[in-house]
Write an enzyme that holds these catalytic residues in place. Structure first.
Site, PDB file in Angstrom:
ATOM      1  N   HIS A  72      -7.900   4.905  24.066  1.00 33.29           N
ATOM      2  CA  HIS A  72      -6.912   4.163  24.859  1.00 33.29           C
ATOM      3  C   HIS A  72      -6.155   5.154  25.746  1.00 33.29           C
ATOM      4  CE1 HIS A  72      -6.450   0.405  22.073  1.00 33.29           C
ATOM      5  NE2 HIS A  72      -7.690   0.664  22.397  1.00 33.29           N
ATOM      6  N   TYR A 197       3.011  -4.005  22.823  1.00 33.10           N
ATOM      7  CA  TYR A 197       4.248  -4.166  22.049  1.00 33.10           C
ATOM      8  C   TYR A 197       5.155  -5.096  22.836  1.00 33.10           C
ATOM      9  CZ  TYR A 197       2.764   0.008  19.436  1.00 33.10           C
ATOM     10  OH  TYR A 197       2.071   0.902  18.654  1.00 33.10           O
ATOM     11  N   PRO A 289       6.085   0.618  11.145  1.00 28.63           N
ATOM     12  CA  PRO A 289       4.800   0.784  11.844  1.00 28.63           C
ATOM     13  C   PRO A 289       4.886   0.758  13.372  1.00 28.63           C
ATOM     14  CG  PRO A 289       4.912  -1.355  10.764  1.00 28.63           C
ATOM     15  CD  PRO A 289       6.102  -0.598  10.299  1.00 28.63           C
ATOM     16  N   LYS A 293       2.702   5.543  13.479  1.00 31.41           N
ATOM     17  CA  LYS A 293       2.833   6.945  13.077  1.00 31.41           C
ATOM     18  C   LYS A 293       2.523   7.259  11.616  1.00 31.41           C
ATOM     19  CE  LYS A 293       3.825   8.525  17.000  1.00 31.41           C
ATOM     20  NZ  LYS A 293       2.608   9.011  17.653  1.00 31.41           N
ATOM     21  N   TYR A 381       4.144   8.945  21.667  1.00 32.37           N
ATOM     22  CA  TYR A 381       3.104   8.037  21.173  1.00 32.37           C
ATOM     23  C   TYR A 381       1.798   8.785  20.921  1.00 32.37           C
ATOM     24  CZ  TYR A 381       0.781   3.578  20.422  1.00 32.37           C
ATOM     25  OH  TYR A 381       0.108   2.522  19.850  1.00 32.37           O
TER      26      TYR A 381
HETATM   27  P1  RFL Z   1      -1.644   5.859   0.733  1.00 33.33           P
HETATM   28  O1  RFL Z   1      -2.612   5.360   1.740  1.00 33.33           O
HETATM   29  O2  RFL Z   1      -0.645   4.892   0.210  1.00 33.33           O
HETATM   30  O3  RFL Z   1      -2.482   6.478  -0.458  1.00 33.33           O
HETATM   31  C1  RFL Z   1      -1.878   6.855  -1.663  1.00 33.33           C
HETATM   32  C2  RFL Z   1      -2.932   6.757  -2.741  1.00 33.33           C
HETATM   33  O4  RFL Z   1      -2.361   7.155  -3.989  1.00 33.33           O
HETATM   34  C3  RFL Z   1      -2.767   6.249  -4.979  1.00 33.33           C
HETATM   35  N1  RFL Z   1      -1.830   6.280  -6.103  1.00 33.33           N
HETATM   36  C4  RFL Z   1      -2.067   6.936  -7.240  1.00 33.33           C
HETATM   37  N2  RFL Z   1      -3.105   7.701  -7.632  1.00 33.33           N
HETATM   38  C5  RFL Z   1      -3.063   8.237  -8.865  1.00 33.33           C
HETATM   39  N3  RFL Z   1      -2.021   8.028  -9.721  1.00 33.33           N
HETATM   40  C6  RFL Z   1      -0.968   7.259  -9.377  1.00 33.33           C
HETATM   41  N4  RFL Z   1       0.018   7.025 -10.239  1.00 33.33           N
HETATM   42  C7  RFL Z   1      -0.962   6.684  -8.085  1.00 33.33           C
HETATM   43  N5  RFL Z   1      -0.100   5.896  -7.405  1.00 33.33           N
HETATM   44  C8  RFL Z   1      -0.640   5.665  -6.228  1.00 33.33           C
HETATM   45  C9  RFL Z   1      -2.827   4.916  -4.269  1.00 33.33           C
HETATM   46  O5  RFL Z   1      -3.639   3.968  -4.962  1.00 33.33           O
HETATM   47  C10 RFL Z   1      -3.418   5.330  -2.932  1.00 33.33           C
HETATM   48  O6  RFL Z   1      -4.819   5.285  -2.943  1.00 33.33           O
HETATM   49  O7  RFL Z   1      -0.811   7.107   1.296  1.00 33.33           O
HETATM   50  P2  RFL Z   1      -1.271   8.320   2.260  1.00 33.33           P
HETATM   51  O8  RFL Z   1      -2.583   8.869   1.853  1.00 33.33           O
HETATM   52  O9  RFL Z   1      -0.089   9.187   2.362  1.00 33.33           O
HETATM   53  O10 RFL Z   1      -1.559   7.608   3.681  1.00 33.33           O
HETATM   54  C11 RFL Z   1      -0.508   7.062   4.420  1.00 33.33           C
HETATM   55  C12 RFL Z   1      -0.960   5.806   5.135  1.00 33.33           C
HETATM   56  O11 RFL Z   1      -1.727   4.987   4.282  1.00 33.33           O
HETATM   57  C13 RFL Z   1       0.240   5.033   5.639  1.00 33.33           C
HETATM   58  O12 RFL Z   1       1.185   5.882   6.256  1.00 33.33           O
HETATM   59  C14 RFL Z   1      -0.088   3.973   6.652  1.00 33.33           C
HETATM   60  O13 RFL Z   1      -1.115   3.110   6.277  1.00 33.33           O
HETATM   61  C15 RFL Z   1       1.203   3.175   6.845  1.00 33.33           C
HETATM   62  N6  RFL Z   1       0.930   1.880   7.355  1.00 33.33           N
HETATM   63  C16 RFL Z   1       0.681   1.768   8.670  1.00 33.33           C
HETATM   64  N7  RFL Z   1       0.735   2.876   9.455  1.00 33.33           N
HETATM   65  C17 RFL Z   1       0.464   2.790  10.752  1.00 33.33           C
HETATM   66  O14 RFL Z   1       0.492   3.812  11.448  1.00 33.33           O
HETATM   67  N8  RFL Z   1       0.165   1.558  11.313  1.00 33.33           N
HETATM   68  C18 RFL Z   1       0.099   0.414  10.544  1.00 33.33           C
HETATM   69  O15 RFL Z   1      -0.197  -0.648  11.053  1.00 33.33           O
HETATM   70  C19 RFL Z   1       0.362   0.491   9.178  1.00 33.33           C
HETATM   71  N9  RFL Z   1       0.314  -0.610   8.395  1.00 33.33           N
HETATM   72  C20 RFL Z   1       0.912   0.754   6.496  1.00 33.33           C
HETATM   73  C21 RFL Z   1       0.575  -0.482   7.039  1.00 33.33           C
HETATM   74  C22 RFL Z   1       1.204   0.861   5.132  1.00 33.33           C
HETATM   75  C23 RFL Z   1       1.178  -0.252   4.285  1.00 33.33           C
HETATM   76  N10 RFL Z   1       1.533  -0.069   2.889  1.00 33.33           N
HETATM   77  C24 RFL Z   1       1.858   1.225   2.390  1.00 33.33           C
HETATM   78  C25 RFL Z   1       1.703  -1.052   1.930  1.00 33.33           C
HETATM   79  C26 RFL Z   1       0.538  -1.596   6.220  1.00 33.33           C
HETATM   80  C27 RFL Z   1       0.828  -1.500   4.841  1.00 33.33           C
HETATM   81  C28 RFL Z   1       0.743  -2.760   4.035  1.00 33.33           C
HETATM   82  C1  PHB Z   2      -2.679  -1.666  14.156  1.00 32.87           C
HETATM   83  O1  PHB Z   2      -3.687  -1.651  14.889  1.00 32.87           O
HETATM   84  O2  PHB Z   2      -2.730  -2.131  13.006  1.00 32.87           O
HETATM   85  C2  PHB Z   2      -1.411  -1.140  14.667  1.00 32.87           C
HETATM   86  C3  PHB Z   2      -1.340  -0.654  15.963  1.00 32.87           C
HETATM   87  C4  PHB Z   2      -0.136  -0.146  16.445  1.00 32.87           C
HETATM   88  C5  PHB Z   2       0.966  -0.129  15.625  1.00 32.87           C
HETATM   89  C6  PHB Z   2       0.888  -0.596  14.317  1.00 32.87           C
HETATM   90  C7  PHB Z   2      -0.313  -1.120  13.847  1.00 32.87           C
HETATM   91  O3  PHB Z   2       2.135   0.364  16.080  1.00 32.87           O
END
Ligand code: RFL
Ligand code: PHB
Length: 386
Positions: A72, A197, A289, A293, A381
């Site tokens: 993008h 956005y 989100p 980031k 960004y």
């Molecule tokens: P993760 O991905 O949460 O992975 C952590 C892992 O640790 C495991 N765990 C354990 N393992 C062993 N023993 C325990 N006691 C444990 N407790 C937990 C978990 O099962 C998991 O596999 O963290 P990590 O690796 O730091 O990665 C970070 C990202 O996943 C996170 O920042 C993003 O996904 C945040 N996030 C989003 N970020 C974006 O940039 N755009 C988004 O659209 C976006 N949507 C989201 C999200 C995070 C969400 N969460 C945390 C619920 C949507 C959701 C629903």
């Molecule tokens: C997504 O593609 O899920 C997405 C993209 C941009 C954002 C958050 C989530 O700021």
């Protein structure tokens, strides 16, 4: 079991660290609470900074990303229907890439056996021990059988709900927002060639994508709302209203294949190290989100932490591990600021009066007419330099 680095959590942070360390010949084991299927099916982030794509390229793990990732060159803001394109490539020379977190996770897990990266799935009762000593350990159970890993270092990559953060005993800075995002995934073509956005009097909306045939959309909802109350029709109606006529014209409706609500929060835990325990990713910080980031911050933490651990294990150089927390936190706080800023600018706050709404309008109008303001958004960004 014995290893050099015991990694708690097989999310993006833990898997990226494991691959980075294995590439440098450092022994490590990843211990994950849930199953591989569960880890691979969590629908989360979708927009990658160059920090993340560069790291995957360095690790030689970007074969599928290079084919399927969608570059993008910009992003689009919408202010009550008025479209504001923000050129990223023009002001930074870099682009972002649409590629799902689910795909990254799958690529990293698929590549683990060849890299000699062991992952223990479905580990119960994971506990950290003796992090202040030179011989920390992890204990857990697999199929009811007690296991111990003795190691030199523990990396806490276990997300927001894992046990590692508590073992540091640091201080927390926290903000909960009075709304969440209702997200829908659908197998329809994206409505626009960039992420959109949209700020609207009825609340925020976001249009994103996973592929040319799969779209990801979100609308802001109150914290008391339930997914069951949102039929697909209600979602599409609300989304189109908030995106405004110019963007909504491109929306193709289709059945949702995933629908969920995520709360929004900002959170930082400091410091990120205690003795032989290091935190990375969501274990140490959460961003709302808006700004995309969360996943990218996990990647920058891992660049810093892997450099630090490789310096220590390979050359006996402790400068990297000693400086890790301060170095990572400088970038984290600036990224927290950008995510909070974009969240505050684009959402409808329940307690905001007409003045606050006029300030949001004025700021968006300023961005629409200022190359400097657009360059600042683009710079953040695309990802601040490491
Ligand atoms: P993760 O991905 O949460 O992975 C952590 C892992 O640790 C495991 N765990 C354990 N393992 C062993 N023993 C325990 N006691 C444990 N407790 C937990 C978990 O099962 C998991 O596999 O963290 P990590 O690796 O730091 O990665 C970070 C990202 O996943 C996170 O920042 C993003 O996904 C945040 N996030 C989003 N970020 C974006 O940039 N755009 C988004 O659209 C976006 N949507 C989201 C999200 C995070 C969400 N969460 C945390 C619920 C949507 C959701 C629903
Ligand atoms: C997504 O593609 O899920 C997405 C993209 C941009 C954002 C958050 C989530 O700021």
């Amino acid at each position: 079991m014995k290893t050099q680095v015991a990694i708690v959590g097989a999310g993006p942070a833990g898997l990226l660290l494991g691959h980075s360390l294995r590439q440098a010949g450092i022994a490590c084991i990843v211990v994950e609470r849930t199953s591989r299927a569960r880890v691979e099916s969590r629908i989360r982030a979708g927009i990658l900074e160059a920090t993340m794509t560069d790291l995957l390229a360095r690790l030689g793990l970007d074969a599928r990303l290079k084919v399927e990732g969608l570059p993008h060159d910009g992003l689009t803001l919408v202010n009550d229907g008025a479209v504001i394109p923000v050129d990223i490539v023009g002001s930074t020379g870099k682009h972002v890439t649409a590629y799902g977190q689910t795909e990254i996770t799958r690529d990293l897990i698929d590549a683990a056996p060849a890299a000699g990266l062991d992952i223990i799935w479905e580990a119960g009762d994971v506990a950290l021990h003796d992090v202040d000593s030179d011989h920390p350990a992890l204990t857990f159970t697999v199929d009811g059988v007690a296991q111990t890993i003795e190691c030199d270092v523990i990396a806490g990559c276990d997300g927001f709900h894992g046990p590692s953060r508590a073992a540091i005993g640091g201080t927390y800075c926290d903000r909960a927002y009075p709304f969440g995002w209702l997200g829908v995934l659908a197998d329809v073509a994206p409505c626009h060639h960039e992420v959109v956005y949209a700020s609207h009097d009825r609340g925020f909306a976001l249009a994103s994508m996973r592929s040319p045939t799969r779209s990801r959309y979100y609308v802001q909802v109150g914290n008391d709302e339930r997914v069951e109350d949102w039929s697909d029709d209600r979602f599409w109606d609300e989304l189109e209203t908030r995106l405004g006529p110019d963007i909504a014209r491109g929306v193709t409706r289709g059945p949702s294949i995933e629908k969920s609500i995520a709360p929004l929060r900002s959170f930082v835990s400091e410091p990120m190290r205690r003795g032989r325990l290091f935190l990375a990713g969501d274990a140490a910080h959460i961003v709302p989100p808006t700004g995309a980031k969360g996943l990218n911050l996990a990647a920058s933490d891992i660049v810093y932490l892997s450099e630090a651990l490789i310096g220590w294990f390979a050359r006996g150089d402790t400068a990297g591990v000693d400086g890790y927390s301060a170095r990572a936190l400088r970038r984290i706080w600036k990224t927290e600021r950008f995510s909070w800023y974009l969240t505050s600018l684009m959402h409808r706050f329940p307690d905001a009066g007409p003045f606050e709404r006029r300030m949001q309008h004025a700021e968006l109008d300023y961005i629409a007419t200022s190359a400097a303001a657009q360059a600042s958004i683009a710079e953040n960004y695309v990802g601040l330099p490491l």
